[in-house]
Motif scaffolding. Structure first.
Motif, PDB file in Angstrom:
ATOM      1  N   VAL A  86       0.839  -1.195   0.000  1.00 36.37           N
ATOM      2  CA  VAL A  86       0.000   0.000   0.000  1.00 36.37           C
ATOM      3  C   VAL A  86       0.875   1.245   0.000  1.00 36.37           C
ATOM      4  O   VAL A  86       1.913   1.289   0.664  1.00 36.37           O
ATOM      5  N   ARG A 116      -1.590  -1.079  -3.920  1.00 38.27           N
ATOM      6  CA  ARG A 116      -2.789  -0.252  -3.744  1.00 38.27           C
ATOM      7  C   ARG A 116      -2.351   1.170  -3.444  1.00 38.27           C
ATOM      8  O   ARG A 116      -1.587   1.410  -2.506  1.00 38.27           O
ATOM      9  N   ILE A 118      -3.353   5.001  -2.397  1.00 38.68           N
ATOM     10  CA  ILE A 118      -4.352   5.878  -1.779  1.00 38.68           C
ATOM     11  C   ILE A 118      -3.813   7.297  -1.838  1.00 38.68           C
ATOM     12  O   ILE A 118      -2.830   7.635  -1.168  1.00 38.68           O
ATOM     13  N   ASN A 139      -6.583   3.744  -6.203  1.00 42.37           N
ATOM     14  CA  ASN A 139      -7.597   2.934  -5.536  1.00 42.37           C
ATOM     15  C   ASN A 139      -8.460   3.707  -4.557  1.00 42.37           C
ATOM     16  O   ASN A 139      -9.505   3.225  -4.137  1.00 42.37           O
ATOM     17  N   ASP A 140      -8.010   4.917  -4.192  1.00 40.34           N
ATOM     18  CA  ASP A 140      -8.837   5.763  -3.326  1.00 40.34           C
ATOM     19  C   ASP A 140      -8.269   7.179  -3.344  1.00 40.34           C
ATOM     20  O   ASP A 140      -7.082   7.386  -3.655  1.00 40.34           O
ATOM     21  N   SER A 159      -7.495  -2.132   1.671  1.00 38.89           N
ATOM     22  CA  SER A 159      -6.503  -2.100   0.588  1.00 38.89           C
ATOM     23  C   SER A 159      -5.586  -3.316   0.660  1.00 38.89           C
ATOM     24  O   SER A 159      -5.239  -3.913  -0.370  1.00 38.89           O
TER      25      SER A 159
END
Length: 326
Positions: A86, A116, A118, A139-140, A159
């Protein structure tokens, strides 16, 4: 001792048995933490993130924090670590689009589709949000002010779940491709090792196991002058280089004792983080599968492992019969 006796298709018991209560029946194992990269030019953001996620745990694995204070530093970290799960990424750093440029670098130059990402912005109502969501593979997208401790925990947790699923599917895909390629040639080349290695990779990916597994052919096990030998058909993880005939000194003491137990009792056994599966064909061919897992095995996991060992043993037996008929 506890016994678990799953039934075969004809109603007979396979003799599946738990490992005995002993100093080696249950013991801990180390697992690597999830790697989380914080990319932000503000020191306080790094400190707060560490504090908020300090006690994080998913599947018995904590977090390893990596830090970068610019897009350029993040590139260096990403080149050194190809298993980051992440990234918490600031949009504006050395330039207004440093974060977006880094996303492009990750997805298109590194071709990393698993990590992932963010995005975090310190500018409420940022007009970039719609562009980022629609044009960039993130992803966000969150405002830093809305990421309370609980929300940050939730975002990272989901995530990591997604990252775990994606990487497991990729391992399974690669293993399946190898099985398909190998099975097409298996009777032609009689290369049971290549076939077994591919199925090992597929099995461990599908069951979310640790990547340490070895398939052992124990037929005709020799015991001369106290030396016991096994033939390794295939191995992955730390057993990757383990091939051919070996004796028990090639394994650590605990693993050797588990395998000896299976050979002595002619039954599979497992503990909290390992499985030793035993199967014997009608002709007397014995095979053992040893795998290590991150979590406790479920009954569906057990059935899949047993089916795998049975199918590989039958394939191996068929090859032996063909060779003997020549």
């Amino acid at each position: 001792m506890n016994d678990l006796q799953p039934q075969t298709a004809n109603g007979e018991s396979d003799g599946l048995q738990l490992a005995p209560d002993s100093p080696h029946a249950n013991f801990g194992h180390s697992v690597e933490p999830w790697k989380l990269l914080i990319v932000d030019d503000e020191e306080i953001v790094h400190a707060v993130t560490h504090l908020a996620l300090d006690s994080f745990d998913l599947g018995g694995r904590g977090l390893e924090f990596l830090s970068a204070y610019s897009g350029a530093e993040a590139r260096e970290v990403l080149r050194e670590h190809n298993d980051i799960a992440v990234i918490l990424l600031d949009v504006v750093m050395e330039t207004d689009r440093a974060g977006l440029d880094l996303v492009h670098y990750i997805r298109h130059e590194l071709k990393n589709k698993f990590v992932r990402i963010i995005m975090r912005t310190g500018q409420p109502g940022d007009s970039l949000e719609q562009e980022v969501i629609t044009k960039y593979d993130i992803n966000d997208y969150k405002e830093k002010t809305e990421l309370t401790r609980q929300r940050l925990f939730s975002v990272v947790y989901t995530s990591l779940r997604s990252y775990s699923d994606l990487t497991a599917l990729e391992i399974n895909r690669k293993g399946l491709m190898k099985v398909i390629e190998s099975s097409a040639k298996i009777f032609e080349s009689r290369d049971i090792s290549a076939f077994s290695e591919g199925v090992l990779e597929q099995l461990t990916g599908l069951l979310y196991l640790g990547n340490d597994a070895v398939l052992i052919n124990a037929s005709g096990l020799l015991a001369r002058s106290g030396i016991e030998r096994l033939r390794i058909l295939a191995g992955i993880g730390k057993f990757k280089q383990c091939q051919g005939e070996v004796d028990f000194t090639n394994f650590d003491e605990e693993m050797a004792e588990r395998i000896k137990y299976v050979l002595q009792h002619k039954k599979s056994n497992y503990g909290d983080n390992y499985w030793v599966s035993y199967y014997v064909t009608k002709s007397g061919l014995e095979q053992i599968l040893y795998v290590s897992a991150r979590d406790v095995f479920s009954v569906p996991d057990i059935m899949m492992i047993e089916l795998f060992v049975k199918n590989v043993a039958i394939a191996h037996e068929t090859i032996a019969m063909l060779e003997g008929g020549q």
